[in-house]
Design a protein around this motif. Structure first.
Motif, PDB file in Angstrom:
ATOM      1  N   GLY A 113      46.628  31.118  33.313  1.00 17.64           N
ATOM      2  CA  GLY A 113      47.951  31.596  33.720  1.00 17.64           C
ATOM      3  C   GLY A 113      48.075  31.696  35.226  1.00 17.64           C
ATOM      4  N   PRO A 114      49.297  31.733  35.739  1.00 19.46           N
ATOM      5  CA  PRO A 114      49.488  31.767  37.190  1.00 19.46           C
ATOM      6  C   PRO A 114      48.945  33.030  37.870  1.00 19.46           C
ATOM      7  CG  PRO A 114      51.582  32.067  36.050  1.00 19.46           C
ATOM      8  CD  PRO A 114      50.567  31.717  35.012  1.00 19.46           C
ATOM      9  N   TYR A 115      48.833  34.139  37.125  1.00 18.03           N
ATOM     10  CA  TYR A 115      48.325  35.385  37.697  1.00 18.03           C
ATOM     11  C   TYR A 115      46.942  35.742  37.151  1.00 18.03           C
ATOM     12  CZ  TYR A 115      53.221  35.945  39.037  1.00 18.03           C
ATOM     13  OH  TYR A 115      54.466  35.755  39.551  1.00 18.03           O
ATOM     14  N   ALA A 116      46.235  34.780  36.585  1.00 18.92           N
ATOM     15  CA  ALA A 116      44.927  35.025  35.962  1.00 18.92           C
ATOM     16  C   ALA A 116      43.912  35.598  36.947  1.00 18.92           C
ATOM     17  CB  ALA A 116      44.396  33.738  35.346  1.00 18.92           C
ATOM     18  N   VAL A 117      44.057  35.312  38.222  1.00 16.08           N
ATOM     19  CA  VAL A 117      43.114  35.802  39.232  1.00 16.08           C
ATOM     20  C   VAL A 117      43.116  37.343  39.277  1.00 16.08           C
ATOM     21  CG1 VAL A 117      44.725  35.706  41.186  1.00 16.08           C
ATOM     22  CG2 VAL A 117      42.280  35.421  41.585  1.00 16.08           C
ATOM     23  N   TYR A 118      44.206  37.978  38.826  1.00 18.72           N
ATOM     24  CA  TYR A 118      44.309  39.437  38.866  1.00 18.72           C
ATOM     25  C   TYR A 118      43.688  40.111  37.638  1.00 18.72           C
ATOM     26  CZ  TYR A 118      48.028  38.283  42.241  1.00 18.72           C
ATOM     27  OH  TYR A 118      48.758  37.782  43.286  1.00 18.72           O
ATOM     28  N   ALA A 119      43.489  39.379  36.568  1.00 14.47           N
ATOM     29  CA  ALA A 119      43.039  39.964  35.300  1.00 14.47           C
ATOM     30  C   ALA A 119      41.648  40.567  35.421  1.00 14.47           C
ATOM     31  CB  ALA A 119      43.064  38.910  34.205  1.00 14.47           C
ATOM     32  N   GLY A 120      41.516  41.773  34.864  1.00 13.74           N
ATOM     33  CA  GLY A 120      40.225  42.448  34.870  1.00 13.74           C
ATOM     34  C   GLY A 120      39.858  43.049  36.206  1.00 13.74           C
ATOM     35  N   THR A 131      49.410  37.293  47.611  1.00 18.45           N
ATOM     36  CA  THR A 131      48.471  36.184  47.692  1.00 18.45           C
ATOM     37  C   THR A 131      47.690  36.064  46.392  1.00 18.45           C
ATOM     38  OG1 THR A 131      46.608  35.270  48.909  1.00 18.45           O
ATOM     39  CG2 THR A 131      46.710  37.644  48.776  1.00 18.45           C
ATOM     40  N   PHE A 132      47.162  34.893  46.161  1.00 22.77           N
ATOM     41  CA  PHE A 132      46.319  34.649  44.994  1.00 22.77           C
ATOM     42  C   PHE A 132      44.873  34.403  45.403  1.00 22.77           C
ATOM     43  CE2 PHE A 132      50.579  33.298  43.667  1.00 22.77           C
ATOM     44  CZ  PHE A 132      50.723  34.065  42.517  1.00 22.77           C
ATOM     45  N   GLU A 133      44.561  34.694  46.632  1.00 21.00           N
ATOM     46  CA  GLU A 133      43.206  34.460  47.132  1.00 21.00           C
ATOM     47  C   GLU A 133      42.248  35.500  46.558  1.00 21.00           C
ATOM     48  OE1 GLU A 133      42.790  33.711  51.324  1.00 21.00           O
ATOM     49  OE2 GLU A 133      44.858  32.967  51.438  1.00 21.00           O
ATOM     50  N   GLU A 134      41.167  35.004  45.983  1.00 19.76           N
ATOM     51  CA  GLU A 134      40.169  35.855  45.322  1.00 19.76           C
ATOM     52  C   GLU A 134      39.661  36.951  46.253  1.00 19.76           C
ATOM     53  OE1 GLU A 134      38.223  37.185  42.128  1.00 19.76           O
ATOM     54  OE2 GLU A 134      39.122  35.195  41.975  1.00 19.76           O
ATOM     55  N   LYS A 135      39.504  36.645  47.539  1.00 20.09           N
ATOM     56  CA  LYS A 135      38.971  37.630  48.494  1.00 20.09           C
ATOM     57  C   LYS A 135      39.895  38.837  48.657  1.00 20.09           C
ATOM     58  CE  LYS A 135      40.849  35.377  52.625  1.00 20.09           C
ATOM     59  NZ  LYS A 135      41.548  36.334  53.438  1.00 20.09           N
TER      60      LYS A 135
END
Length: 177
Positions: A113-120, A131-135
């Motif tokens: 999903g487009p916001y999967a980086v935020y999950a958990g 931003t969607f940057e993992e850092k």
């Protein structure tokens, strides 16, 4: 001779069109299709039950949503277990230490999903900075300007109205306890 035959055919087709206007013709066709649709639905499914199966298959494929599970206070490490990789667990996102169950938005927050980086995770900083940057996917709010803090507040308000709060992230002090 062929020209005379063509002329006669055209004359006859024009004569036929004089009796019914194009508007009347289209109206009759539309009414016919409507009647066919209504009658076919009233009579129910065909002998093989095709209509009924296609209607019910939609309902059988969708699993009912489970009620949100209240987790209480958990660590950031424990929160990572709820990133959508296990379909048996709820999908969670935290903002400013508050954990929300976003399972019903799996298409957005789940794997792929487009916001999967935020999950958990606590996504406070990333949402504030948009931003969607993992850092940036963490709970560190230091150095954010007023506009970023307002954006974060907007996200928090959105989460509070859309999702159920199921817990909080346990803050670990400088001693690790």
């Amino acid at each position: 001779m062929a020209i005379e035959v063509m002329r006669e055919i055209l004359y006859e087709s024009n004569a036929a069109h004089r009796f019914i206007s194009p508007t009347t013709f289209l109206t009759v066709v539309a009414v016919g299709f409507t009647l066919y649709y209504v009658v076919s639905n009233l009579l129910g499914p065909s002998e093989d039950g095709h209509q009924q199966r296609s209607r019910n298959s939609t309902y059988q494929e969708i699993e009912p949503l489970r009620p949100p599970v209240q987790l209480g206070e958990i660590t950031a490490e424990e929160l990572r277990q709820y990133d959508g990789s296990d379909p048996q667990k709820p999908l969670l996102v935290a903002i400013k230490g508050r954990i929300y169950d976003v399972t019903n938005s799996r298409a957005f927050y789940g794997p792929g999903g487009p916001y999967a980086v935020y999950a958990g995770k606590d996504a406070s900083r990333a949402l504030a900075k948009m931003t969607f940057e993992e850092k940036d996917v963490n709970d560190d709010l230091t150095g954010l300007d007023v506009a970023e803090l307002e954006a974060l507040q907007d996200w928090e308000n959105k989460f509070m109205t859309r999702y159920v709060k199921v817990g909080t992230v346990k803050m670990i002090g400088p001693t690790g306890k």
